[in-house]
Design an enzyme around this catalytic site. Structure first.
Site, PDB file in Angstrom:
ATOM      1  N   TYR A  74     -14.187  -2.956   3.981  1.00  0.00           N
ATOM      2  CA  TYR A  74     -13.494  -3.144   4.736  1.00  0.00           C
ATOM      3  C   TYR A  74     -13.775  -1.239   5.590  1.00  0.00           C
ATOM      4  O   TYR A  74     -13.068  -1.024   6.623  1.00  0.00           O
ATOM      5  CB  TYR A  74     -12.089  -2.380   4.900  1.00  0.00           C
ATOM      6  CG  TYR A  74     -10.781  -3.738   3.914  1.00  0.00           C
ATOM      7  CD1 TYR A  74     -10.931  -4.783   3.838  1.00  0.00           C
ATOM      8  CD2 TYR A  74     -10.194  -3.445   2.194  1.00  0.00           C
ATOM      9  CE1 TYR A  74      -9.784  -5.281   4.360  1.00  0.00           C
ATOM     10  CE2 TYR A  74      -9.759  -4.476   2.134  1.00  0.00           C
ATOM     11  CZ  TYR A  74      -9.179  -5.542   2.386  1.00  0.00           C
ATOM     12  OH  TYR A  74      -8.375  -5.604   1.744  1.00  0.00           O
ATOM     13  N   ARG A 128       1.015  -1.325  -0.221  1.00  0.00           N
ATOM     14  CA  ARG A 128      -0.270  -0.306  -0.119  1.00  0.00           C
ATOM     15  C   ARG A 128       1.092   1.321   0.074  1.00  0.00           C
ATOM     16  O   ARG A 128       1.081   2.166  -0.316  1.00  0.00           O
ATOM     17  CB  ARG A 128      -0.974  -0.028   1.246  1.00  0.00           C
ATOM     18  CG  ARG A 128      -1.897   0.685   1.213  1.00  0.00           C
ATOM     19  CD  ARG A 128      -2.794   1.488   2.701  1.00  0.00           C
ATOM     20  NE  ARG A 128      -3.007   0.118   3.451  1.00  0.00           N
ATOM     21  CZ  ARG A 128      -3.895  -0.548   2.755  1.00  0.00           C
ATOM     22  NH1 ARG A 128      -5.013  -0.177   1.993  1.00  0.00           N
ATOM     23  NH2 ARG A 128      -4.691  -1.538   3.137  1.00  0.00           N
ATOM     24  N   CYS A 187     -26.280  -4.762  -8.657  1.00  0.00           N
ATOM     25  CA  CYS A 187     -27.177  -5.778  -7.524  1.00  0.00           C
ATOM     26  C   CYS A 187     -26.779  -6.244  -6.339  1.00  0.00           C
ATOM     27  O   CYS A 187     -27.097  -7.137  -5.343  1.00  0.00           O
ATOM     28  CB  CYS A 187     -27.831  -6.043  -7.906  1.00  0.00           C
ATOM     29  SG  CYS A 187     -28.437  -5.765 -10.187  1.00  0.00           S
ATOM     30  N   TYR A 211      -5.067  -2.837  -3.243  1.00  0.00           N
ATOM     31  CA  TYR A 211      -6.475  -3.152  -3.329  1.00  0.00           C
ATOM     32  C   TYR A 211      -7.669  -2.270  -4.099  1.00  0.00           C
ATOM     33  O   TYR A 211      -8.527  -2.562  -3.397  1.00  0.00           O
ATOM     34  CB  TYR A 211      -6.345  -3.082  -2.252  1.00  0.00           C
ATOM     35  CG  TYR A 211      -4.754  -3.719  -1.750  1.00  0.00           C
ATOM     36  CD1 TYR A 211      -4.546  -5.219  -1.941  1.00  0.00           C
ATOM     37  CD2 TYR A 211      -4.297  -2.955  -0.123  1.00  0.00           C
ATOM     38  CE1 TYR A 211      -3.864  -6.178  -1.642  1.00  0.00           C
ATOM     39  CE2 TYR A 211      -2.572  -3.291   0.303  1.00  0.00           C
ATOM     40  CZ  TYR A 211      -2.583  -4.931  -0.108  1.00  0.00           C
ATOM     41  OH  TYR A 211      -1.660  -5.009   0.540  1.00  0.00           O
TER      42      TYR A 211
HETATM   43  C1  LIG Z   1      -0.288  -7.722   2.176  1.00  0.00           C
HETATM   44  C2  LIG Z   1       1.438  -8.276   2.750  1.00  0.00           C
HETATM   45  C3  LIG Z   1       1.874  -7.036   2.451  1.00  0.00           C
HETATM   46  C4  LIG Z   1       1.936  -6.140   2.294  1.00  0.00           C
HETATM   47  O1  LIG Z   1       0.988  -5.232   3.091  1.00  0.00           O
HETATM   48  P1  LIG Z   1       0.640  -3.650   2.117  1.00  0.00           P
HETATM   49  O2  LIG Z   1      -0.606  -3.241   3.857  1.00  0.00           O
HETATM   50  O3  LIG Z   1      -0.143  -3.258   1.562  1.00  0.00           O
HETATM   51  O4  LIG Z   1       1.736  -3.020   2.750  1.00  0.00           O
HETATM   52  C5  LIG Z   1       3.499  -7.744   2.711  1.00  0.00           C
HETATM   53  N1  LIG Z   1       3.619  -9.151   3.188  1.00  0.00           N
HETATM   54  C6  LIG Z   1       2.309  -9.863   3.279  1.00  0.00           C
HETATM   55  C7  LIG Z   1       2.705 -11.121   3.757  1.00  0.00           C
HETATM   56  C8  LIG Z   1       1.001  -9.482   2.817  1.00  0.00           C
HETATM   57  O5  LIG Z   1       0.243 -10.697   3.072  1.00  0.00           O
END
Ligand SMILES: *Cc1c(COP(=O)(O)O)cnc(C)c1O
Length: 426
Positions: free
Chosen positions: A326, A286, A353, A381
């Site tokens: 979320y 993210r 829908c 995401y």
């Molecule tokens: C989803 C995930 C990430 C990335 O997480 P962010 O919050 O998008 O930085 C890193 N490592 C693992 C194991 C994940 O499942």
């Protein structure tokens, strides 16, 4: 326009309109159609460089977590900047290859790695498997033995710290399905270190996502250091420590730490505990892509319900599921605001829908039919969680670089919707 924009470097107001770098979003929406994902190359590069410069004085590897945004052009861009990759499936490994990036910089996370996925990853000589269960340890030993290859491994330890984020994206608590129990770590490390098929190289954790404080990271780091102490007593010395991902971004009023602040907090712990020389790995998703993207959508209808007003837009939960999944709040603004219509409170909803099909609730907006809205902070995401629900075609994606806008994914057409299906003729 009271709220500040989450990334006003790359998405900003100019001449009464919202721009991405040197292109107006209105122009992009008219040219490429809606719904449309727009990404700023400058934002992607800046986010990556923030990690790189924060870690410049230490051995490190920033691995882009593909699940946040797995477009090939974005993978390729990060690869060119020196990124590694955090993957959670064989499909994501294939994307790294298809983008022409180095699979030896790949970290493989995830609780359910199949035999096929482990084989493919071993053959691709990935940097490390992050093991999440005793059964997975056995499976990796078996596959490595069969292929006569050596697997580099780390254990994803559950540090049992509260990331103070949404329950669905909190992953480092005892009740979560992720990682091995803290108490089991030492015995599993001993077992792994005795297997000739394995090279035990690291330790990792991932405590959650959209974390807006440094404390949970520092707490997790302390716990991992305590394990490192115990492992050293057994003669097991590791090369890297992987903090997972999870650094939050600004959607609305959040004030997440910068990469630099996070690194400072972690370095303090590592140095004090005597592990300042370990390679530091991050699996950032993210925080690398979230604020580089916007989702553009057109207002189809305005509708006054008995209790609520609705803006019906042409994007829906299938294009962007974060709000309904979320209860995520994401900023929604008209890309060319006008004051000739009075503002009202609206729910911004799509045509799917489902009552859960909403993008924003109770938003004070002044819009007309045909206006383009931008949903900001949509780079993570968003597209990766999009689906064809309601037989809706997936949106197109555009990467902006200065005045140029490159199509990096064409919009799906109707035939794409059932291309893989088999029509029985008898
Ligand atoms: C989803 C995930 C990430 C990335 O997480 P962010 O919050 O998008 O930085 C890193 N490592 C693992 C194991 C994940 O499942």
């Amino acid at each position: 326009m009271n709220l500040t924009l989450p990334n006003d470097q790359d998405f900003y107001w100019k001449d009464g309109s919202l721009w991405c770098e040197d292109v107006s979003l209105e122009t992009l929406a008219r040219k490429f159609g809606t719904p449309l994902y727009v990404y700023s190359k400058h934002a992607l590069v800046s986010a990556f460089n923030a990690y790189q410069s924060a870690l410049a004085d230490h051995p490190h590897l920033v691995c882009f977590a593909l699940k946040a945004n797995s477009n090939l052009s974005i993978i390729k861009l990060f690869g060119e900047l020196g990124s590694g990759f955090d993957i959670v499936s064989g499909g994501e490994l294939q994307r790294v290859k298809a983008a022409g990036c180095d699979t030896r910089k790949v970290i493989f996370s995830g609780v359910g790695k199949t035999v096929r996925e482990i084989r493919e990853a071993l053959l691709a000589d990935i940097k490390c498997f992050n093991i999440e269960s005793p059964a997975e340890l056995d499976r990796i030993i078996a596959v490595a033995s069969e292929l006569k290859l050596r697997a580099r491994v780390s254990f994803r330890v559950n540090p049992d710290v509260d990331a103070k984020t949404h329950p669905y994206i909190s992953t480092g608590l005892k009740k979560n399905k992720f990682g091995i129990a803290y108490e089991d770590a030492v015995s599993l490390y001993i077992k792994a270190s005795q297997a000739p098929e394995l090279e035990v190289v690291g330790i990792d954790c991932h405590i959650g996502s959209q974390i807006t404080e440094t404390t949970p990271f520092a707490d997790a780091c302390e716990k991992l250091c305590t394990l490192l102490d115990q492992l050293a007593e057994h003669g097991i010395n590791l090369k890297h420590i992987d903090f997972g991902g999870g650094l939050g971004i600004k959607y609305g009023t959040e004030t997440p730490p910068t990469a630099k602040e996070l690194m400072a907090a972690l370095r303090r712990v590592l140095v004090r505990r005597g592990y300042g020389d370990l390679e530091m790995i991050f699996e950032a998703g993210r925080s690398l892509v979230g604020n580089s993207g916007a989702l553009l959508t057109e207002v189809e209808f305005l509708k006054s319900g008995q209790l609520k007003n609705f803006i019906m837009v042409d994007a829906a939960m299938n294009d962007m599921i974060r709000p309904t999944l979320y209860q995520a709040w994401m900023q929604i603004v008209p890309v060319t605001p006008s004051n000739d219509k009075s503002a009202a409170f609206y729910d911004v909803v799509g045509p799917v829908c489902e009552t859960g099909d909403w993008l924003g609730k109770d938003r004070l907006l002044s819009v007309r039919q045909g206006d383009i809205l931008a949903m900001l902070s949509a780079g993570a995401y968003g597209m990766t969680m999009a689906s064809n629900y309601n037989s809706r075609c997936l949106p197109a994606e555009v990467l902006v670089n200065g005045e140029e806008a490159h199509l990096i994914r064409r919009r799906q057409n109707y035939e794409d919707l059932y291309r893989d299906e088999i029509l029985l003729t008898r």
